[in-house]
Motif scaffolding. Structure first.
Motif, PDB file in Angstrom:
ATOM      1  N   SER A   1       0.832  -1.208   0.000  1.00  0.00           N
ATOM      2  CA  SER A   1       0.000   0.000   0.000  1.00  0.00           C
ATOM      3  C   SER A   1       0.867   1.258   0.000  1.00  0.00           C
ATOM      4  O   SER A   1       0.537   2.258  -0.624  1.00  0.00           O
ATOM      5  CB  SER A   1      -0.973  -0.002   1.174  1.00  0.00           C
ATOM      6  OG  SER A   1      -0.299   0.314   2.359  1.00  0.00           O
ATOM      7  N   MET A   2       2.003   1.194   0.699  1.00  0.00           N
ATOM      8  CA  MET A   2       2.887   2.358   0.711  1.00  0.00           C
ATOM      9  C   MET A   2       3.563   2.546  -0.640  1.00  0.00           C
ATOM     10  O   MET A   2       3.725   3.661  -1.114  1.00  0.00           O
ATOM     11  CB  MET A   2       3.938   2.207   1.797  1.00  0.00           C
ATOM     12  CG  MET A   2       3.464   2.725   3.135  1.00  0.00           C
ATOM     13  SD  MET A   2       4.836   2.776   4.283  1.00  0.00           S
ATOM     14  CE  MET A   2       4.281   1.606   5.465  1.00  0.00           C
ATOM     15  N   LEU A   3       3.954   1.435  -1.253  1.00  0.00           N
ATOM     16  CA  LEU A   3       4.651   1.548  -2.534  1.00  0.00           C
ATOM     17  C   LEU A   3       3.737   2.057  -3.634  1.00  0.00           C
ATOM     18  O   LEU A   3       4.185   2.737  -4.548  1.00  0.00           O
ATOM     19  CB  LEU A   3       5.232   0.188  -2.938  1.00  0.00           C
ATOM     20  CG  LEU A   3       6.453  -0.257  -2.140  1.00  0.00           C
ATOM     21  CD1 LEU A   3       6.838  -1.685  -2.494  1.00  0.00           C
ATOM     22  CD2 LEU A   3       7.629   0.672  -2.397  1.00  0.00           C
ATOM     23  N   SER A   4       2.431   1.740  -3.536  1.00  0.00           N
ATOM     24  CA  SER A   4       1.554   2.109  -4.641  1.00  0.00           C
ATOM     25  C   SER A   4       0.963   3.510  -4.483  1.00  0.00           C
ATOM     26  O   SER A   4       0.164   3.923  -5.300  1.00  0.00           O
ATOM     27  CB  SER A   4       0.443   1.078  -4.804  1.00  0.00           C
ATOM     28  OG  SER A   4      -0.352   1.072  -3.655  1.00  0.00           O
ATOM     29  N   GLN A   5       1.333   4.234  -3.444  1.00  0.00           N
ATOM     30  CA  GLN A   5       0.828   5.610  -3.391  1.00  0.00           C
ATOM     31  C   GLN A   5       1.804   6.631  -2.838  1.00  0.00           C
ATOM     32  O   GLN A   5       1.415   7.743  -2.508  1.00  0.00           O
ATOM     33  CB  GLN A   5      -0.489   5.677  -2.637  1.00  0.00           C
ATOM     34  CG  GLN A   5      -0.510   4.894  -1.343  1.00  0.00           C
ATOM     35  CD  GLN A   5      -1.877   4.946  -0.702  1.00  0.00           C
ATOM     36  OE1 GLN A   5      -2.421   6.018  -0.571  1.00  0.00           O
ATOM     37  NE2 GLN A   5      -2.409   3.813  -0.334  1.00  0.00           N
ATOM     38  N   THR A   6       3.055   6.252  -2.748  1.00  0.00           N
ATOM     39  CA  THR A   6       4.058   7.232  -2.349  1.00  0.00           C
ATOM     40  C   THR A   6       5.288   7.049  -3.233  1.00  0.00           C
ATOM     41  O   THR A   6       5.388   6.076  -3.966  1.00  0.00           O
ATOM     42  CB  THR A   6       4.515   7.035  -0.891  1.00  0.00           C
ATOM     43  OG1 THR A   6       5.172   5.772  -0.814  1.00  0.00           O
ATOM     44  CG2 THR A   6       3.374   7.079   0.080  1.00  0.00           C
TER      45      THR A   6
ATOM     46  N   LEU B   1       2.612  -6.339  -7.148  1.00  0.00           N
ATOM     47  CA  LEU B   1       1.986  -6.488  -5.833  1.00  0.00           C
ATOM     48  C   LEU B   1       0.472  -6.578  -5.914  1.00  0.00           C
ATOM     49  O   LEU B   1      -0.130  -6.113  -6.841  1.00  0.00           O
ATOM     50  CB  LEU B   1       2.414  -5.321  -4.938  1.00  0.00           C
ATOM     51  CG  LEU B   1       3.933  -5.221  -4.758  1.00  0.00           C
ATOM     52  CD1 LEU B   1       4.300  -3.901  -4.120  1.00  0.00           C
ATOM     53  CD2 LEU B   1       4.436  -6.362  -3.905  1.00  0.00           C
TER      54      LEU B   1
END
Lengths: 277, 249
Positions: free
Chosen positions: A114-119, A277
Motif C-alpha cells: 500500500s505504501m509503494l503504490s501511493q508514495t 503487488l
C-alpha cells in the motif's frame, strides 16, 4: 536530485538510465535512513505490544533450546558442556539472524504494497527495514551470547575484531539475499514457501548443532555452503579459535557478486515491482 | 516556492495484470520447458492502459478538479503524481513538496496509539522526528481526540480515524496537495474545521489536485477541472464550465 522538492518520473528506457534510477533509489533511501529505522523499530514494538517481555520471549525460547541441546548433545556426542554449549548458543543465535533476514525478506515488498503504490518512497527503504528489524532482534538475543561468554570465561580467549568483521560481511550478504527474495516473492508467490524450505534444510546442513570435525578441512560439503562461512567467521573468533581466512575471502567475493546480481535485477524490475503487488 | 509546478507530458501508464495463475512459478517454468506449445494465452500478462497520452500543466494557484466515472483513471493519475508509478511513456515532473491524501489507512497500525500513529505517518510523509514533535500539539489539538490519542487506533470509530489521519496529513508543509475523494468524513463540526484547514493549506500549497464526484465540492475548492474517460483526459477547463464537462458524459 530527489530532495522531496523535485520528483521526476519518466518513461525513458535504456540500461544505463535504469541503473542510474536504481542508484538514485539507493541514495534516497540513505538520505531517508531515519524512516527505515522508524519502520523497523515500529515493527518490533508493534509485534510485541502488550507483552511484558517483548522480543525477549524469543530470546528465552532460544535460551531454552541452547540449554537443552547444549546439555543433551554434549552428552550424546561425548563433548564437554563447556565446549559445546557456547558453540550451540552462538550457532542458534547467528543462524537465527540469517534465517530471519532471508525468510522475512520474502514479505518485504508484499507487506509494503500500500505504501509503494501511493508514495514515492525508495524501495531500498523497505529492504533496510527488514534488515534493521532483524538486527534489533539480534541485539536482544545477544544476551545469550554475552551470558555464555561470561559463564564459560570466553572473554579471556575471544577475538572480537575478526568476529565483527565476519558479522559485517554476513550482514552485507544477508541484505542482498533478502532483497533478491523480496523481488522474486513479489512476482512469484511460490518463492516464500521455497525459501522457507531451503532455510529449514540449511539449518541442519550447516554446522549449527553439530561440529564439522568429521569432515576434512575445506571439504566441499562445507565450502559450498554459504551459511557455513557466515557462521564460522563470526563464531570461531568468539570461541577463541581462528576462522579459516578462505571463509572471509569467499564472503567478500559473494558480497560483491551477489550485490552486482541483485542490483542488476532491481534495476531491470524496478518499474514493474509495484505492479507485481 | 514560486516555481511550484506539475508538468505531465504525454503520459501513458499501462498496468500489467498478472493473473492469479501467472504469479505461480510453475506456470512460468512450464512455459519454459514446454516452449511455445501452451500458446499465446499463457504468455505474459495482459495489459490495461490506465492513462493514455495525458498532458497536464499546473502552476502555483491552480486547483484542479478531476471528474470521471469509476475506473476512468482519476486515482491512477493521483498516484502517478505522487510518484508511485514509473510511466511507460512520457514524463511526470513535480516541483515542490508533495502531500498525497489518497488513503486514510496508509501506514496506520491499528494496535498502536494515536500518538504513535501520528509519528509513524508523519515519518512516512517525509517529516523529521523533530518536525513531528514540534507539530504534535497542533496535530493533537486539531484532531480533537484529546485523551483518545493515548488509546490504540483500533478503538477509534471510522470518523475518529479519519480525523487523525486528516490532521497528520494536512500538517505537512506541502506545496502540492493530492486528494482522493474523502474530505467528506467526520461529523459536521469536523467538516467545518477540515474545510477551513484545507482552504488554508490550499492557499499555502500552491497546487491542489482533487478527484471527486461531487460537483458542489469541486466548485468549492477548485478553479479548474479536467475530465477523464477510459484513461483519456479532456482539456483543462475553467471550473465555471464544469456543467459542460459533466453533460458531455
Amino acid at each position: 536530485m530527489e530532495s522531496g522538492q523535485h520528483m521526476l518520473r519518466t518513461g525513458r528506457r535504456g540500461t544505463l538510465f535504469e541503473f542510474s534510477m536504481a542508484l538514485r533509489d539507493l541514495v534516497t533511501s540513505y538520505h531517508r535512513r531515519g524512516l527505515a529505522w522508524s519502520l523497523a523499530w515500529h515493527d518490533v514494538v508493534s509485534r510485541y505490544r502488550g507483552s511484558i517481555l517483548g522480543p525477549f520471549w524469543i530470546t528465552i525460547s532460544m535460551g531454552l533450546m541452547v540449554l537443552g541441546i547444549g546439555l543433551l548433545y554434549a552428552k550424546l556426542f561425548g563433548i564437554s558442556v563447556a565446549e559445546f554449549m557456547p558453540y550451540v548458543a552462538m550457532g542458534i543465535v547467528f543462524f537465527g539472524l540469517m534465517a530471519g533476514t532471508i525468510n522475512e525478506g520474502c514479505e518485504t515488498f508484499v507487506q509494503a504494497s500500500s505504501m509503494l503504490s501511493q508514495t514515492s518512497l525508495p524501495m531500498f527503504t523497505f529492504i533496510w527495514r527488514t534488515v534493521l528489524r532483524n538486527l534489533i532482534n539480534l541485539a536482544h538475543h545477544a544476551v545469550i551470547i554475552v551470558a555464555v561468554i561470561i559463564f564459560f570465561g570466553l572473554w579471556q580467549v575471544m577475538d572480537v575484531l575478526p568476529a565483527m568483521g565476519g558479522l559485517l560481511l554476513t550482514i552485507i550478504n544477508l541484505a542482498w539475499i533478502s532483497m533478491l527474495v523480496a523481488i522474486a516473492s513479489a512476482r512469484f508467490r511460490d518463492i516464500p514457501q521455497f525459501v522457507m524450505s531451503v532455510m529449514q534444510f540449511a539449518i541442519f546442513m550447516t554446522p549449527v548443532f553439530w561440529k564439522p570435525d568429521a569432515f576434512p578441512d575445506r571439504h566441499a560439503f562445507l565450502t559450498l555452503n554459504p551459511f557455513y562461512h557466515m557462521l564460522t567467521t563470526i563464531r570461531a573468533p568468539l570461541l577463541g579459535q581462528e576462522a579459516d581466512g578462505l571463509s572471509y575471502v569467499i564472503l567478500a567475493i559473494m558480497a560483491v557478486l551477489g550485490w552486482a546480481l541483485t542490483f542488476s535485477v532491481f534495476a531491470i524490475t524496478r518499474r514493474r515491482i509495484v505492479h507485481f503487488l | 516556492m514560486t516555481d511550484v509546478s506539475i508538468k505531465v507530458t504525454d503520459l501513458t501508464l499501462r498496468f500489467p495484470v498478472y493473473g492469479v495463475d501467472a504469479k505461480s512459478l510453475k506456470k512460468n517454468l512450464a512455459r519454459v520447458t514446454v516452449g511455445g506449445r501452451l500458446g499465446a494465452s499463457t504468455t505474459g500478462a495482459t495489459e490495461v492502459t490506465a492513462l493514455s497520452h495525458l498532458n497536464l500543466n499546473l502552476r502555483a494557484g491552480d486547483r484542479l478538479g478531476l471528474i470521471g466515472h469509476n475506473g476512468s483513471g482519476k486515482t491512477t493519475l493521483l498516484r502517478a503524481l505522487s510518484g508511485a508509478y514509473e510511466p511507460d511513456e512520457g514524463q511526470i515532473e513535480v516541483r515542490g513538496r508533495i502531500a498525497a491524501l489518497l488513503d486514510l489507512s496508509l501506514g496506520i497500525d491499528p494496535s498502536a496509539t494515536g500518538v504513535d500513529n501520528i509519528r509513524l505517518r508523519g515519518r512516512i510523509a517525509g517529516m523529521s522526528s523533530k518536525e513531528i514533535e514540534d507539530k504534535m500539539d497542533e496535530i493533537a489539538e486539531f484532531s480533537g481526540l484529546g485523551p483518545f490519542l493515548a488509546m490504540p487506533m483500533k478503538t477509534y470509530s471510522a470518523g475518529m480515524q479519519a480525523r487523525l489521519a486528516f490532521a497528520v496529513a494536512t500538517a505537512v508543509e506541502a506545496d502540492v496537495l493530492l486528494m482522493d475523494e474523502w474530505i467528506s468524513v467526520g461529523d459536521a463540526d469536523f467538516q467545518k474545521l477540515a474545510h477551513r484547514r484545507l482552504l488554508n493549506l490550499v492557499e499555502r500549497a500552491g497546487i491542489l489536485v482533487l478527484s471527486s464526484h461531487d460537483a458542489g465540492l469541486l466548485r468549492l475548492y477548485c478553479n479548474k477541472v479536467m475530465r477523464l474517460e477510459g484513461g483519456v483526459a479532456s482539456e483543462v477547463k475553467d471550473i465555471r464550465r464544469l456543467d459542460e464537462l459533466l453533460a458531455a458524459a
